[in-house]
Design a protein around this motif. Structure first.
Motif, PDB file in Angstrom:
ATOM      1  N   UNK A 139       0.843  -1.196   0.000  1.00  0.00           N
ATOM      2  CA  UNK A 139       0.000   0.000   0.000  1.00  0.00           C
ATOM      3  C   UNK A 139       0.882   1.252   0.000  1.00  0.00           C
ATOM      4  N   UNK A 140       0.779   2.065  -1.027  1.00  0.00           N
ATOM      5  CA  UNK A 140       1.626   3.246  -1.126  1.00  0.00           C
ATOM      6  C   UNK A 140       3.045   2.868  -1.510  1.00  0.00           C
ATOM      7  N   UNK A 141       3.976   3.773  -1.234  1.00  0.00           N
ATOM      8  CA  UNK A 141       5.371   3.518  -1.570  1.00  0.00           C
ATOM      9  C   UNK A 141       6.094   2.933  -0.364  1.00  0.00           C
ATOM     10  N   UNK A 142       7.086   2.098  -0.639  1.00  0.00           N
ATOM     11  CA  UNK A 142       7.845   1.472   0.424  1.00  0.00           C
ATOM     12  C   UNK A 142       8.604   0.283  -0.109  1.00  0.00           C
ATOM     13  N   UNK A 201       5.292  -1.280  -7.076  1.00  0.00           N
ATOM     14  CA  UNK A 201       5.346  -1.263  -8.539  1.00  0.00           C
ATOM     15  C   UNK A 201       5.558   0.142  -9.100  1.00  0.00           C
ATOM     16  N   UNK A 202       5.008   1.160  -8.447  1.00  0.00           N
ATOM     17  CA  UNK A 202       5.171   2.523  -8.950  1.00  0.00           C
ATOM     18  C   UNK A 202       6.626   2.982  -8.810  1.00  0.00           C
ATOM     19  N   UNK A 203       7.257   2.650  -7.682  1.00  0.00           N
ATOM     20  CA  UNK A 203       8.672   2.972  -7.525  1.00  0.00           C
ATOM     21  C   UNK A 203       9.519   2.208  -8.538  1.00  0.00           C
ATOM     22  N   UNK A 204       9.154   0.957  -8.810  1.00  0.00           N
ATOM     23  CA  UNK A 204       9.890   0.173  -9.796  1.00  0.00           C
ATOM     24  C   UNK A 204       9.765   0.792 -11.173  1.00  0.00           C
ATOM     25  N   UNK A 205       8.601   1.310 -11.511  1.00  0.00           N
ATOM     26  CA  UNK A 205       8.432   1.969 -12.812  1.00  0.00           C
ATOM     27  C   UNK A 205       9.382   3.158 -12.942  1.00  0.00           C
ATOM     28  N   UNK A 206       9.557   3.902 -11.861  1.00  0.00           N
ATOM     29  CA  UNK A 206      10.499   5.025 -11.857  1.00  0.00           C
ATOM     30  C   UNK A 206      11.932   4.528 -12.068  1.00  0.00           C
ATOM     31  N   UNK A 207      12.301   3.452 -11.377  1.00  0.00           N
ATOM     32  CA  UNK A 207      13.665   2.919 -11.504  1.00  0.00           C
ATOM     33  C   UNK A 207      13.920   2.351 -12.895  1.00  0.00           C
ATOM     34  N   UNK A 208      12.902   1.785 -13.532  1.00  0.00           N
ATOM     35  CA  UNK A 208      13.085   1.257 -14.885  1.00  0.00           C
ATOM     36  C   UNK A 208      13.474   2.365 -15.863  1.00  0.00           C
ATOM     37  N   UNK A 209      13.075   3.589 -15.561  1.00  0.00           N
ATOM     38  CA  UNK A 209      13.409   4.720 -16.419  1.00  0.00           C
ATOM     39  C   UNK A 209      14.728   5.387 -16.034  1.00  0.00           C
TER      40      UNK A 209
END
Length: 303
Positions: A139-142, A201-209
């Protein structure tokens, strides 16, 4: 038709450039990514071509049974068999990212994955003994870490990845995934457990970029010693230590009188594949990879 499937782990030992050849963005030579998810991958066609060259020492009949003919040989009715006359028995699937190495302020770097990456990997790894269960979304970022993680601040229990500052919680499933991936790499199990983390998953999307390796390259005119006009470009690579998962598959082969079971096809394809050279830029050290299958791990599929 019955087929045998064997998952494999691809480990980049040097930066890996498996590119698309063109781009409309800022990077002139980007890496290949899946369209909908933006997840980096290595095309199975690239890996199969490398295996084809690496297995040249096989007897010619076995080699053609695995990969198909590449040269003319006598055929029926005075005709000739040529390249493409029959398919090889070996099927090579794409290798998709499962963990991306990201610089960490503690522990040097972390192998970063996410619930989505692990769930996609579970599809390829389904049926193998000891496969961990589904990782629930955060839930959320972490971030979730193992009990012995060296990437987490001992005082504040936070994960510091490049520009990210993430709350953490210990999750036994993280250790389970690290141990499972390390079954192809037993001597490094402790290192993988200490550095394996799962972010949302949202943090991972940022790292993929932002966490891939981007270099500016030039071509020098030998006469003037300056950059050739227009010969300045940016090139993207997956960083060294990237981990990817894919599958090999095979059916029984009876081609040209060479009878091979599906297991024998897979064993010949994987024999001696400790190190392979994948992708472009090999002459500047790119693409040195380790390919390993889960020991004794195969499953049957029917089509």
């Amino acid at each position: 038709m019955s087929m045998e499937i064997r998952p494999y782990l691809l480990h980049a030992l040097s930066p890996l450039h498996a590119g698309t050849g063109q781009s409309v963005g800022l990077i002139d030579l980007p890496i290949a990514r899946l369209r909908a998810t933006n997840i980096p991958f290595v095309p199975g066609s690239s890996l199969k071509g490398v295996l084809r060259e690496a297995r040249k020492s096989l007897p010619s009949a076995e080699w053609e049974a695995l990969f198909g003919p590449l040269r003319e040989v006598p055929g029926a009715e005075g005709d000739e068999t040529r390249e493409g006359d029959h398919a090889g028995a070996l099927i090579v699937g794409d290798a998709r990212l499962v963990a991306l190495p990201v610089r960490s302020f503690l522990g040097t770097f972390a192998w970063v994955s996410s619930p989505l990456l692990l769930e996609l990997a579970r599809r390829d790894l389904a049926g193998l003994d000891g496969l961990p269960g589904r990782m629930k979304r955060l839930p959320g970022t972490g971030a979730r870490v193992g009990a012995d993680s060296i990437t987490v601040s001992p005082r504040h229990r936070r994960l510091l990845l490049e520009d990210l500052d993430l709350d953490t919680q210990v999750e036994p499933a993280v250790d389970a995934w690290a141990r499972f991936l390390a079954r192809t790499w037993p001597e490094e199990e402790d290192g993988l457990r200490e550095r394996f983390v799962v972010v949302d998953d949202e943090t991972m999307s940022f790292l993929l970029e932002t966490a891939t390796q981007v270099e500016t390259r030039v071509r020098i005119d030998p006469g003037t010693g300056t950059v050739v006009q227009g010969a300045l470009w940016q090139e993207e690579s997956l960083p060294a230590e990237t981990l990817m998962v894919g599958v090999l598959a095979a059916g029984r082969s009876l081609r040209r009188g060479t009878e091979l079971s599906a297991t024998e096809v897979l064993e010949r394809a994987l024999k001696g594949t400790a190190l392979l050279q994948l992708g472009g830029k090999a002459t500047v050290g790119r693409g040195r990879c380790r390919l390993a299958a889960w020991p004794g791990a195969s499953r049957e599929a029917r089509s």
